[in-house]
Design a protein around this motif. Structure first.
Motif, PDB file in Angstrom:
ATOM      1  N   LYS A  88       0.886  -1.165   0.000  1.00 40.71           N
ATOM      2  CA  LYS A  88       0.000   0.000   0.000  1.00 40.71           C
ATOM      3  C   LYS A  88       0.917   1.207   0.000  1.00 40.71           C
ATOM      4  CE  LYS A  88      -3.768  -0.003   2.715  1.00 40.71           C
ATOM      5  NZ  LYS A  88      -4.574  -0.293   3.932  1.00 40.71           N
ATOM      6  N   ASN A  89       0.920   1.911  -1.118  1.00 41.66           N
ATOM      7  CA  ASN A  89       1.910   2.956  -1.332  1.00 41.66           C
ATOM      8  C   ASN A  89       1.200   4.299  -1.496  1.00 41.66           C
ATOM      9  OD1 ASN A  89       3.951   4.599  -2.252  1.00 41.66           O
ATOM     10  ND2 ASN A  89       4.893   3.003  -3.493  1.00 41.66           N
ATOM     11  N   TYR A  90       1.475   5.210  -0.567  1.00 39.98           N
ATOM     12  CA  TYR A  90       0.842   6.526  -0.631  1.00 39.98           C
ATOM     13  C   TYR A  90       1.574   7.462  -1.595  1.00 39.98           C
ATOM     14  CZ  TYR A  90      -2.334   5.519   3.221  1.00 39.98           C
ATOM     15  OH  TYR A  90      -3.335   4.994   3.993  1.00 39.98           O
TER      16      TYR A  90
ATOM     17  N   GLU B 197      -3.349  -7.996   6.667  1.00 37.44           N
ATOM     18  CA  GLU B 197      -2.986  -6.586   6.679  1.00 37.44           C
ATOM     19  C   GLU B 197      -1.508  -6.422   7.014  1.00 37.44           C
ATOM     20  OE1 GLU B 197      -5.623  -4.577   9.339  1.00 37.44           O
ATOM     21  OE2 GLU B 197      -7.061  -4.198   7.722  1.00 37.44           O
TER      22      GLU B 197
ATOM     23  N   TYR C 262      -8.440  -2.843  -0.353  1.00 40.79           N
ATOM     24  CA  TYR C 262      -7.044  -2.729  -0.790  1.00 40.79           C
ATOM     25  C   TYR C 262      -6.312  -4.073  -0.882  1.00 40.79           C
ATOM     26  CZ  TYR C 262      -7.268   2.308  -0.824  1.00 40.79           C
ATOM     27  OH  TYR C 262      -7.591   3.605  -1.135  1.00 40.79           O
TER      28      TYR C 262
ATOM     29  N   ARG D 204      -8.744  -3.256  -6.761  1.00 40.88           N
ATOM     30  CA  ARG D 204      -8.827  -3.208  -5.297  1.00 40.88           C
ATOM     31  C   ARG D 204     -10.016  -2.354  -4.880  1.00 40.88           C
ATOM     32  NH1 ARG D 204      -4.292  -0.073  -6.006  1.00 40.88           N
ATOM     33  NH2 ARG D 204      -5.179  -0.271  -8.088  1.00 40.88           N
TER      34      ARG D 204
ATOM     35  N   THR E 133     -12.024   0.047  -2.370  1.00 40.68           N
ATOM     36  CA  THR E 133     -11.582   1.023  -1.372  1.00 40.68           C
ATOM     37  C   THR E 133     -12.630   1.261  -0.294  1.00 40.68           C
ATOM     38  OG1 THR E 133     -12.392   2.856  -2.720  1.00 40.68           O
ATOM     39  CG2 THR E 133     -10.104   2.196  -3.050  1.00 40.68           C
TER      40      THR E 133
ATOM     41  N   SER F 217      -1.941   3.644  -6.254  1.00 41.14           N
ATOM     42  CA  SER F 217      -1.863   2.516  -5.334  1.00 41.14           C
ATOM     43  C   SER F 217      -2.858   2.728  -4.207  1.00 41.14           C
ATOM     44  CB  SER F 217      -0.438   2.392  -4.781  1.00 41.14           C
ATOM     45  OG  SER F 217      -0.375   1.404  -3.794  1.00 41.14           O
ATOM     46  N   MET F 218      -2.962   3.973  -3.731  1.00 40.19           N
ATOM     47  CA  MET F 218      -3.983   4.366  -2.756  1.00 40.19           C
ATOM     48  C   MET F 218      -4.869   5.417  -3.436  1.00 40.19           C
ATOM     49  SD  MET F 218      -3.342   2.624  -0.031  1.00 40.19           S
ATOM     50  CE  MET F 218      -4.363   3.425   1.193  1.00 40.19           C
TER      51      MET F 218
END
Lengths: 363, 633
Positions: free
Chosen positions: B74-76, B90, B531, B560, B562, B607-608
C-alpha cells in the motif's frame, strides 16, 4: 523449434500496458441516470464520505417515488466531489457545496449539478452564507476565521479572524451575522457577531458549551444548540460530561431569553427549523449522532425523540414535516436514509452514499 | 559528521587485523548452528531476493524494490508511507525481522517500508504464511527477514555509488566491509533526497489538467553497521546497529489544493547477539536489542502536532540440541518491554510480553517435519498454546510436496488500545488459524515451479474503521477468511556467453468478512477486504552477455476495493520497469554504470485512492567496487 517461454510472455506483458486508472465508483451504482427534468424539488442528501478517502458525494431522492440518484456531482462532471462534504447552500439557481478537507467550495447548477465554479484557498471550510449578491462568508474551521468571498470573481478577498475556536454555522439576523464557535480541537462557548458592512467582529457573546448550530425562528429570534462536552473519553456518558443546552437569543440586544438545559449525558447536534416554528435536532450521547427530536419554539422542555433510533444526519420535508434520518453503519461503507412521518412512523428507506450527514430540499 | 568517525576508525583498525591474522580457525559446522528460518520451517514457502534485484536496488529503500507479487504494497506515493501485507492479511500481520529481532512498531503494529533501512550486506527473505510460532506473535500473515551474516573471510571491500534521477532525486551511498578470520566489520552510509515533483493528470479537477506534485520532498540519512567477533572457534559475538533520520513532506491528495504536513522519523536500533557451541550437538544463543523510534507529524496550517516516541527492550535466550542425527530440538524465552508516549495518549504506556517457545525437527532422507509451540503472556491476557507443524516429503527427485498448519495470536497494538480519540481498551486479540499445502517441481537441473494453496481463518480481526466523528476507531470485526494460491516459476537459461533468467509469480488472494458486527452491515458480508487485490502477478527477465545486462520487470496489481461494501474501487494497473547495466573490471575494482527506467509505459495509476504515482522516470547510477582478498599463504 520450441519457443522459449519468455517469448510467449513478452506479448502478454506488452499488451497489458494501456491502462489509465483512478478511483472509480462501482458500476452497480452508476446505472441510474439523472432525471430529464433535473434535480429540482428533490431531497438533496449530503454524504460526507470518509476522511482522507475523497469519497464524499451528493445524492438526490425523489420524495414522491423514493427513488435515489446517487453521486450526482460525479455523474454530471466526471470527477469526484472531494473529501468530506460538509454543507450545501442554495442561492438562486446555484448550489454552493462546501468540501471541508478538499479546502474548497464547489458551485454547481442546482437543476443539473453541472459544475460552474470552484472557490479555493480555504483551510477547512464549513458553511457558506451569502451576504449580498456580491459577497458571501464562509466559516473556516482550520484557522478560526470567516473568509470573505466575492460572488463576482469567485475568489477569497479577505478574512475575518473570530479569535475563537472552530467557527461553524452562521446566520443573518437584524443585519448582523451570528457565528457559532463550536470548539474546534478544544472547547468554546461563544457566538461571534459580525457587521457585514465593515467585516469586523463587533461582539462575542457567551452561550452554552460548544454551540454547534444556529437557526432563526418566525419571530426573528435565534435558537442556538450547544452540544455540551462529551468529556475526556470523547464518547460521552461519563461523570465529566457537560450537558448540552438549547438557547433562545434576541439578536437585537444579544440577550439570552431562554436557556433549556438538557440532561448531563445529552449532547444534541444538527439543529434546523421548519416553517420558522418547529425545531428539529438530534439528541444523543456521543456528540455526533442522536435520535430525532421535533420541538415547537413555544416549548420550554425538550420532548422525547419521535423515533428511537440514532442518526448521523437529519433533515425534513418542509411541506409535510417528514423526517429524514441519515444512518451510517460505519464510514467504510454506504449509509442509509430512513424516512418517517413527523409522528415517527417509518415510510421507507433507501441506500445513500458514505456518511449521510445532511439534507436540503432543492426547491 | 562526528558520528561517522567512530565506525570509520573501527574499519581502519580492522584493516590492520585483516592482514595480521593468518591463523586458520575451523568453525564447528554442526547442524545446531543452522538458521532458525531454514531448520524449523518445514513445509513453509520462503523466497530470498534475487541477486540482480539486490545489485540494482541495494541503495534504495526496500519499498522501491521489485518485491514478489504475493507481497501487496500500500503505497501513498513518493515521500509517503508504504506498508506490505501478504495472503489477504494486513500490514500488521507482516512481521519485519531484523537480524532475528522483530522491529514492527509496538504502537502501530507495522513498519513503514518507505523508511526501513536495509544494510547492503543483508539478505532479504520473504517468509510466506504464518510465522508466528517461529518468530513473533504478529507474523500471522508473513515475515520479511533481513539478516546480515558475519562473513569471516579475509576481505576488504569498499563500494561507492551515486544515483541521480528524475524528479530531482539523488542518492549517494558508501559501504565498507573489512573482515578477517576472526573479525567482521561492515559499515554503510546513505544519503537520499528527492523533490518528487513529478507530473500527473489530476482527474479530480475540471478537464483533468496535468499538474506537478506539490509538497512531496523527502530526505533520508541512513547509517548501519555490524561487528562480528569470533571469540573462539565455538563462540561468536555480533553487534548490529542502524540509524536513520527522515523528513518527508506529505503531499496533498488529488482532491486537495495543498498540504503543509511534514513527517519526521528518527530510528536507532542496536542488537547484541552471542552464539556458543557447547558441543557438536548443543548450542546456545543470547540476544538483546534496544529499538527506539521517534515520529513527529506537524501540520502548521491545520495546527496539528503529534509526536510519538517508542522504546523497546528485547531479550531472547535459546538453545538448540541435536538429540540424534535426525532429531533436533530448540527452545527459548523472550521478554520484550515497549514503552511509548504519544501526544495523543493520556500518559506514557507500556506493553510487556513474555514468550516461551520450543521446536522439534525430525529429518529422514525423503522427508522432514517440524513442530513449534509458543506461548505468550501480556499483562491481562495469556495466549493459548500456539502450535504449528510442517512437513516436507520428496515424492520424486523432481518433486517435493509440503504442508503446514498452525495458529497464532495477534495482540492489539498500543494505538489500538490507547489512541485518543478512538483507542479501544476492550479489544480482544486476534486469533488466526492457518493451513497450507503446496509442491515444488524441479526440472532442467536448475528450473523450478512452486505452488501453494493456503487458508487463514481469523477471528476477532481488529480493523480501524472510520468513525462518524471524523476519527477512526479499532473494532473486532468478527471473522475473516483469507485463502488463495501462490505460484512461482524460475527458469535460468545459459547459452554460451548468454545468461538468462526468467522468473514469474502469480497470486490469487480472496480475503472476506465472514461475519460482521453491526446492524445493517450485511453489505460488507463475504466481500473482499479493502485494498487487497484478488489477482497480482510479477514477471522478470534478466539477460547478461559478457559485462552487459538487461533487466525487464512486469508487475500487475488487480482491482482493489476502497470501501468495504465495494461501492468504490481502484482499477487494476500494469507496470513495466527496465534497467540496462554494464560491469567493467580492473584488477581488484569494478565499475558498474546502470540506467533504470521505471514505469516505462508512463502509465497514470494509483496505489492508494487519489494519491498519484509517478509516470516514467529515469535513474542513472554508477557503482565503484574495490575488493581485496589477500591469500592465506
Amino acid at each position: 523449434m520450441k519457443k522459449p517461454f519468455f517469448a510467449l510472455l513478452l506479448p502478454v506483458m506488452a499488451s497489458s500496458l494501456l491502462i489509465f486508472s483512478s478511483c472509480k465508483k462501482d458500476k452497480e451504482n452508476t446505472a441510474i441516470l439523472p432525471p430529464s427534468q433535473g434535480y429540482l424539488d428533490q431531497m438533496l442528501v449530503i454524504n460526507e464520505g470518509a476522511f482522507g478517502s475523497s469519497n464524499g458525494s451528493i445524492d438526490f431522492i425523489n420524495p414522491a417515488t423514493g427513488i435515489r440518484t446517487d453521486d450526482v456531482f460525479n455523474k454530471a462532471n466526471n470527477r469526484p466531489l472531494g473529501d468530506v462534504v460538509q454543507s450545501v447552500f442554495k442561492k438562486g439557481n446555484l448550489l454552493y457545496i462546501t468540501v471541508n478537507n478538499s479546502q474548497k467550495v464547489e458551485v454547481v447548477h442546482a437543476a443539473s449539478c453541472k459544475w460552474y465554479k470552484t472557490i479555493s484557498g480555504f483551510i477547512s471550510p464549513r458553511y457558506f452564507l451569502p451576504i449580498s449578491n456580491e459577497k458571501a462568508y464562509v466559516t473556516d474551521w482550520g484557522d478560526n476565521s470567516l473568509k470573505i468571498v466575492s460572488l463576482n470573481s469567485y475568489t477569497i478577498t479577505g478574512s475575518i479572524p473570530v479569535s475563537q475556536n472552530g467557527p461553524e454555522q452562521l446566520i443573518e439576523a437584524e443585519g448582523k451575522i451570528f457565528v457559532v464557535n463550536s470548539g474546534g480541537f478544544s472547547d468554546d462557548n461563544t457566538v461571534s457577531v459580525i457587521d457585514p458592512a465593515t467585516d469586523a467582529v463587533i461582539q462575542t457573546i457567551t452561550v452554552g458549551t460548544n454551540p454547534n448550530s444556529i437557526v432563526k425562528d418566525a419571530n426573528s429570534k435565534l435558537w442556538i444548540l450547544c452540544g455540551g462536552d462529551v468529556g475526556a473519553d470523547w464518547t460521552g456518558g461519563t461523570a465529566d460530561d457537560i450537558a448540552g443546552s438549547l438557547i433562545r437569543m434576541n439578536p437585537s440586544d444579544f440577550s439570552i431569553e431562554e436557556n433549556i438545559t438538557l440532561g448531563q449525558f445529552e449532547h444534541p447536534v444538527k439543529l434546523s427549523i421548519r416553517n420558522g416554528s418547529e425545531l428539529y435536532f438530534l439528541n444523543g450521547m456521543n456528540g455526533y449522532e442522536g435520535a430525532p427530536v421535533i420541538m415547537s419554539i413555544t416549548d420550554n422542555v425538550v420532548p422525547a425523540p419521535v423515533v428511537n433510533k440514532n442518526f448521523y444526519g437529519l433533515g425534513f420535508n418542509p411541506s409535510n414535516g417528514d423526517v429524514y434520518g441519515g444512518y451510517s453503519p460505519f464510514f467504510g461503507q454506504s449509509g442509509y436514509v430512513f424516512r418517517y412521518t413527523r409522528t415517527g412512523a417509518l415510510i421507507d428507506s433507501v441506500k445513500a452514499g458514505i456518511g449521510p450527514s445532511g439534507f436540503m430540499m432543492n426547491n | 559528521m562526528k558520528q561517522l568517525l567512530i565506525p570509520v576508525f573501527f574499519v581502519i583498525c580492522l584493516y590492520a587485523e585483516l592482514f595480521a591474522q593468518q591463523d586458520t580457525v575451523q568453525l564447528n559446522t554442526a547442524v545446531v548452528f543452522a538458521e532458525q528460518k531454514w531448520l524449523f520451517a518445514s513445509g513453509c514457502f520462503t523466497e530470498t531476493t534475487d541477486s540482480i534485484v539486490k545489485k540494482l536496488f541495494c541503495n534504495q529503500l526496500i519499498s522501491e524494490w521489485p518485491l514478489p507479487s504475493s507481497l501487496i504494497l500500500k503505497n501513498y506515493g513518493p515521500g509517503g508511507i508504504v506498508t506490505a501485507s501478504m495472503r489477504g492479511m494486513e500490514a500488521k500481520h507482516t512481521s519485519i525481522i531484523w537480524n532475528g529481532i522483530p522491529v514492527n512498531s509496538p504502537s502501530l503494529g507495522l513498519t513503514d517500508l518507505a523508511i526501513l533501512p536495509v544494510s547492503p550486506g543483508s539478505e532479504v527473505t520473504i517468509f510466506h504464511g504464518n510465522a508466528s510460532s517461529l518468530y513473533h506473535t504478529a507474523a500471522s500473515g508473513s515475515a520479511i527477514i533481513m539478516e546480515e551474516k558475519n562473513r569471516f573471510e579475509k576481505i576488504l571491500s569498499v563500494n561507492g555509488s551515486f544515483e541521480s534521477g528524475s524528479f530531482q532525486s539523488r542518492k549517494t551511498a558508501v559501504s565498507l566491509q573489512a573482515s578477517g578470520l576472526t573479525f567482521y566489520q561492515s559499515f554503510s552510509v546513505k544519503l537520499h533526497d528527492s523533490e518528487n515533483d513529478f507530473p500527473f493528470i489530476n482527474t479530480a479537477l475540471p478537464e483533468s489538467p496535468e499538474q506537478k506534485q506539490l509538497h512531496a520532498a523527502e530526505n533520508h540519512f541512513i547509517m548501519s553497521g555490524q561487528t562480528g567477533w569470533r571469540i573462539t572457534a565455538n563462540d561468536e559475538l555480533t553487534f548490529s546497529w542502524q540509524h536513520q533520520n527522515s523528513e518527508r513532506e506529505i503531499p496533498p491528495m488529488m482532491t486537495q489544493t495543498r498540504s503543509n504536513a511534514v513527517l519526521k522519523d528518527s530510528l536507532l536500533n542496536a542488537s547484541l547477539q552471542f552464539k556458543k557451541i557447547i558441543s557438536s550437538d548443543f548450542s546456545i544463543r543470547l540476544k538483546t536489542a534496544l529499538l527506539t523510534n521517534n515520529q513527529q507529524y506537524h501540520d502548521t496550517v491545520a495546527r496539528i502536532f503529534s509526536e510519538s516516541k517508542t522504546f523497546t527492550q528485547y531479550f531472547e535466550s535459546g538453545a538448540t540440541y541435536s538429540l540424534s542425527r535426525s532429531l533436533i530440538a530448540q527452545g527459548g524465552l523472550v521478554y520484550s518491554n515497549s514503552q511509548f508516549k504519544f501526544t495523543d495518549y493520556e500518559h506514557r504506556k507500556q506493553l510487556e510480553d513474555y514468550s516461551a517457545f520450543t521446536s522439534l525437527r525430525f529429518e529422514k532422507k525423503k522427508f522432514n517435519t517440524s513442530v513449534h509451540v509458543r506461548k505468550t503472556r501480556r499483562a491481562n491476557f495469556s495466549s493459548p498454546l500456539l502450535a504449528s507443524a510442517g512437513l516436507e516429503y520428496r515424492l520424486h527427485k523432481k518433486m517435493l510436496i509440503r504442508a503446514t498448519a498452525g495458529s497464532s495470536y495477534q495482540f492489539p497494538t498500543g494505538n489500538d488500545l490507547y489512541w485518543k480519540p478512538g483507542g479501544n481498551s476492550e479489544l480482544k486479540p486476534e486469533h488466526c488459524r492457518s493451513i497450507e499445502t503446496g509442491a515444488d517441481f524441479f526440472f532442467h537441473k536448475t528450473s523450478s515451479f512452486s505452488f501453494t494453496i493456503y487458508r487463514n481463518d481469523v477471528s476477532n480481526w481488529i480493523q480501524w474503521v472510520p468513525g462518524a466523528a471524523g476519527y477512526y476507531t479499532p473494532r473486532n470485526i468478527k471473522k475473516v477468511r483469507a485463502e488463495g494460491i501462490e505460484t512461482a516459476l524460475a527458469i535460468p537459461i545459459t547459452i554460451r556467453q548468454w545468461k538468462m533468467k526468467l522468473s514469474a509469480s502469480y497470486t490469487f488472494s480472496k480475503s472476506v468478512n465472514r461475519t460482521v458486527y453491526q446492524v445493517l452491515s450485511d453489505d460488507i458480508l463475504n466481500r473482499q477486504l479493502i485494498y487487497i487485490p484478488e489477482h497480482s502477478a510479477n514477471s522478470s527477465i534478466h539477460v547478461t552477455y559478457y559485462g552487459f545486462g538487461l533487466w525487464l520487470h512486469y508487475h500487475y496489481n488487480g482491482l482493489r476495493y476502497t470501501t468495504a461494501d465495494h461501492s468504490y474501487f481502484l482499477p487494476a494497473y500494469h507496470l513495466l520497469h527496465c534497467a540496462l547495466m554494464y560491469e567493467h573490471s580492473f584488477k581488484k575494482s569494478k565499475l558498474q554504470p546502470y540506467l533504470r527506467i521505471s514505469n516505462l509505459a508512463d502509465l497514470h495509476y494509483q496505489s492508494m485512492a487519489w494519491r498519484p504515482m509517478p509516470g516514467r522516470s529515469f535513474t542513472f547510477g554508477v557503482s565503484i567496487i574495490f575488493q581485496h582478498k589477500p591469500s592465506n599463504n
